[in-house]
Scaffold this active site. Structure first.
Site, PDB file in Angstrom:
ATOM      1  N   TYR A  81       0.832  -1.211   0.000  1.00 18.34           N
ATOM      2  CA  TYR A  81       0.000   0.000   0.000  1.00 18.34           C
ATOM      3  C   TYR A  81       0.870   1.267   0.000  1.00 18.34           C
ATOM      4  O   TYR A  81       0.916   2.001   1.001  1.00 18.34           O
ATOM      5  CB  TYR A  81      -0.932  -0.043   1.215  1.00 18.34           C
ATOM      6  N   LYS A 131      -0.852   9.567   1.662  1.00 12.79           N
ATOM      7  CA  LYS A 131      -1.897  10.001   2.609  1.00 12.79           C
ATOM      8  C   LYS A 131      -1.246  10.692   3.803  1.00 12.79           C
ATOM      9  O   LYS A 131      -1.757  11.694   4.316  1.00 12.79           O
ATOM     10  CB  LYS A 131      -2.721   8.796   3.087  1.00 12.79           C
TER      11      LYS A 131
END
Ligand SMILES: NC(=O)c1ccc[n+]([C@@H]2O[C@H](COP(=O)([O-])OP(=O)(O)OC[C@H]3O[C@@H](n4cnc5c(N)ncnc54)[C@H](OP(=O)(O)O)[C@@H]3O)[C@@H](O)[C@H]2O)c1
Length: 253
Positions: free
Chosen positions: A153, A159
């Site tokens: 990920y 993020k």
């Protein structure tokens, strides 16, 4: 949200779609954005557009890739021309490969950064003049990968960077009366989750009650778009049904 205009990037399907519907139900006019022309995603966006128009709200669909600056300019120009103003920008669109960071090809690394970091910043930059006029709000959609290891990920690192942008911009945009906050979601069963489960061993053993519904994300986004959130600035609120609060859980009790 009556007489307000909300633009949600990546809102043809998934969580963005739920946010667009929720804001429309609360009275807002909506700009729906998607990337891929001509496919099932566009069809889903068109269906949502008709659904919102049937509620008596205005809704437009704008195809634009947030990773491309010119495309982002067009997204905001179209919104200004067709909806006349902007009150809330929801930075929801994301697109990333699923593999360990050290295995990323150069083009994948570029796409990761160009979409999920630069693309969001292009959107913030292009939104400023309209948001300054409306004393508007920006809401960024983050994920638990910003703070915890998730297998394959690399998006998590973007993020984390964007949660930092939220903290930073909350201060630098304060003088323009623009507020910015984030919503960090747990696991939501959208199309991207179908890919994630191929890499995340045992994810299907998680109790069903730990999965977040798109609607549950949308409720918190709506709150941050509304006046009741006026005391919150530069924060990212975690909406994960408690998943990150526990190391081991066998049931929802
Ligand atoms: N699903 C989860 O478990 C989860 C958890 C926490 C946070 N999130 C975050 O929530 C957001 C939405 O996730 P999701 O699962 O709903 O995603 P999704 O089902 O994969 O939908 C992604 C949406 O973003 C659009 N999009 C992708 N790249 C774009 C680009 N470059 N420019 C414009 N639009 C683009 C897609 O349009 P096209 O269909 O045209 O490509 C689609 O409308 C993401 O930021 C994601 O990281 C997801």
């Amino acid at each position: 949200m009556k007489k307000k205009v909300v633009l949600i990037t990546g809102s043809s399907r998934g969580i963005g779609n739920a946010i667009a519907r929720k804001c429309a139900e609360a009275g807002a006019d909506i700009a729906i954005n998607y990337r891929r022309a001509g496919g099932t995603s566009q069809a889903a966006g068109e269906a949502l557009c008709r659904e919102i128009q049937a509620m008596g709200r205005k809704a437009i669909m704008v195809q634009a890739d947030i990773a491309v600056k010119e495309s982002v300019k067009k997204l905001f120009q179209d919104t200004a021309e067709k909806l006349g103003r902007l009150d809330c920008l929801v930075l929801n669109a994301a697109r990333a490969p699923f593999k360990p960071i050290h295995k990323l090809f150069e083009r994948e690394l570029k796409q990761l950064v160009e979409t999920n970091y630069m693309g969001n910043i292009y959107c913030i930059q292009e939104s400023l003049s309209m948001l300054e006029e409306s004393s508007g709000k920006i809401v960024f959609i983050s994920s638990l990968g910003s703070r915890f290891y998730n297998p394959a990920y690399p998006l998590g690192s973007m993020k984390a960077a964007m949660e930092s942008v939220v903290r930073d911009s909350a201060e630098t945009l304060r003088e323009k009366n623009i507020s910015i906050n984030g919503v960090c979601g747990g696991l939501v069963k959208t199309d991207s989750f179908k890919v994630l489960r191929q890499y995340w061993e045992n994810i299907d053993m998680l109790p069903e009650e730990l999965f977040v519904e798109p609607d549950e994300m949308a409720d918190v986004v709506l709150f941050l778009c509304g006046p009741e959130s006026r005391g919150i600035s530069g924060q990212t609120i975690v909406v994960d049904k408690g998943l990150s609060n526990t190391l081991f859980r066998t049931s929802g009790k």
